[in-house]
Design an enzyme around this catalytic site. Structure first.
Site, PDB file in Angstrom:
ATOM      1  N   CYS A  10       0.814  -1.215   0.000  1.00 15.41           N
ATOM      2  CA  CYS A  10       0.000   0.000   0.000  1.00 15.41           C
ATOM      3  C   CYS A  10       0.844   1.261   0.000  1.00 15.41           C
ATOM      4  O   CYS A  10       0.840   2.034   0.972  1.00 15.41           O
ATOM      5  CB  CYS A  10      -0.944  -0.028   1.190  1.00 15.41           C
ATOM      6  SG  CYS A  10      -2.071  -1.400   1.045  1.00 15.41           S
ATOM      7  N   GLU A  11       1.615   1.429  -1.045  1.00 17.41           N
ATOM      8  CA  GLU A  11       2.407   2.641  -1.242  1.00 17.41           C
ATOM      9  C   GLU A  11       2.589   2.834  -2.735  1.00 17.41           C
ATOM     10  O   GLU A  11       2.843   1.868  -3.453  1.00 17.41           O
ATOM     11  CB  GLU A  11       3.821   2.486  -0.642  1.00 17.41           C
ATOM     12  CG  GLU A  11       3.855   2.508   0.839  1.00 17.41           C
ATOM     13  CD  GLU A  11       5.224   2.921   1.376  1.00 17.41           C
ATOM     14  OE1 GLU A  11       5.956   3.655   0.691  1.00 17.41           O
ATOM     15  OE2 GLU A  11       5.520   2.482   2.489  1.00 17.41           O
TER      16      GLU A  11
END
Ligand code: LLP
Length: 421
Positions: free
Chosen positions: A346-347
């Protein structure tokens, strides 16, 4: 050259088809080729033939026990930068006299362990480190073999995060101060001066910076000898770059590097130590991942794969390029289209490549990230609670898991919940 080639349109690691390994161990995983590791070590060893030398593999590049054992059994020395690496190398059966201990922040405990267990030399990076090592050696009734790492103030012209030989970097003692430090070391009962150490950076793709640094080291060696020091060994560090983008890059070969060493410092008659990591391990490994799905974005297609930045951080950390190839060889002439190749973390930084041209791909297809054998597995983390991925070694027609994937239970149960909660 490596041993990851297509045969019958399927990518193989040596003689083993990659899909078979994927079916057996699951994806993602690192796959290493024993023959490639051996070949790369030999290239360096042969490049220095005729000189008294020791190729000390930089363990930080890939520190799996199986890799350390295979290189150690070939006679490689090892360059370590922590007590953990020292322990790994010893566990792989490499004797202390083949280990050089580098690193800018060696702790007392690390120095003590290496002194007790045996070490070829410490590459000392500061005056306070020298004082501390001396005190420790005296208290143990030993003399510590020492080279001082000098900072030659040479621009390695590589990525800023992996350049180490400029005055502004934290590494080494300014070469201008070196004579004074050697003079002080010469008075220390616990210090045995063996020579000079230098390392200017990593992924260096032309010989110029090396040449400038080694000429400075040669001059210093002559001065130090004139000052009365027994300079008998030069540790010239690692750093020779590899081609990451096939077809577009041709860094110097180990033979050319060896010839340059002979030319710059050969006349001194010193033993030469080098510390290559990336060139030995980099192209000896690939990362195999599977496409989870293809997602249509706004004017672009995302190829979401099951490997993430936690498994291979180099693109996120250094904007590094890794060639990405489908495990099933594309049909010649097949139309390629641009994909953003991304992981599940999640980046936004979890992006391996933007607008990379690849043949049509779909969920379930296997991909290989090339040149992932160095600074891949060793820099992995469990970010997003993604267990460390397995490492597999192929040798001819056989393969073995050399580090297993932990189960969720193993990962979760490493934590301890205090009684009061
Ligand atoms: N010796 C010393 C003292 C080093 O600091 C290094 C690398 C080496 C030898 C080995 O250099 P090589 O031959 O592998 O270039 N994580 C970065 C690379 C960091 C290199 C740090 N020092 C990357 O993924 O590009």
């Amino acid at each position: 050259m490596d041993h990851f080639l297509y045969r019958d349109d399927i990518l193989h690691g040596e003689d083993v088809p990659v899909p078979g390994i994927a079916a057996s161990v699951g994806t993602p995983f690192y796959l290493y080729s024993e023959a490639t590791f051996r070949r790369h070590f030999r290239l360096f060893d042969e490049a220095l033939a005729g000189m008294d030398h020791l190729v000390c593999y930089a363990v930080k590049a890939n520190s799996n026990q199986a890799i350390l054992k295979l290189l150690g059994d070939m006679g490689a020395g090892m360059d370590v930068v922590s007590g953990g690496e020292y322990a790994r190398v010893r566990a792989a059966g490499v004797p202390g006299e083949r280990i050089v201990f580098s690193g800018v922040g060696k702790t007392r405990e690390e120095m003590r362990a290496a002194l007790a267990g045996g070490v070829r030399q410490f590459n000392v990076e500061s005056e306070p480190e020298l004082e501390e090592l001396n005190g420790l050696a005296v208290s143990m009734g030993l003399r510590a073999p020492v080279a001082i790492r000098v900072n030659p103030d040479v621009d390695a012209r590589t990525h800023a995060k992996i350049s180490t030989g400029k005055a502004e970097n934290k590494f080494g003692i300014p070469i201008s101060r070196a004579r004074g430090v050697y003079a002080r070391a010469g008075t220390m009962a616990g210090i045995d001066i063996t020579g000079i150490d230098v390392h200017i950076g990593s992924q260096i793709t032309d010989l110029g910076p090396f040449r400038r640094a080694y000429l400075k080291v040669g001059d210093l060696a002559r001065q130090l000898r004139a000052d009365g020091h027994d300079i008998r060994r030069l540790d010239l560090g690692g750093g020779l770059g590899i081609p990451y983008a096939r077809g577009n890059e041709a860094p110097p070969l180990p033979t050319e590097y060896g010839a340059m060493i002979r030319e710059t410092v050969g006349d001194l008659g010193c033993e030469v130590v080098i510390e290559p990591g990336r060139l030995i391990a980099g192209n000896a490994g690939i990362l195999v991942a599977r496409v989870i799905r293809v997602k249509e974005g706004e004017g672009r297609k995302f190829l979401i794969v099951d490997a993430g930045m936690n498994d291979l951080v180099r693109p996120a950390m250094y904007e590094a390029h890794h060639d990405i190839v489908p495990v099933a060889q594309p049909v010649p002439g097949e139309k390629q289209e641009p994909f953003d190749v991304v992981g599940p973390v999640c980046e936004t930084g979890d992006t391996f490549a933007r607008e990379r041209f690849l043949p049509p791909l779909q969920a379930g297809d296997l991909l290989a990230f090339r040149s992932a054998g160095a600074y891949g597995a060793v820099m992995a983390s469990e970010y997003n609670a993604r267990p460390l991925i397995p490492e597999v070694l192929v040798s001819g027609d056989q393969f073995a898991v050399i580090r297993a994937r932990p189960s969720y239970d193993e990962m979760v149960n490493r934590d301890r919940i205090p009684e009061w909660l």
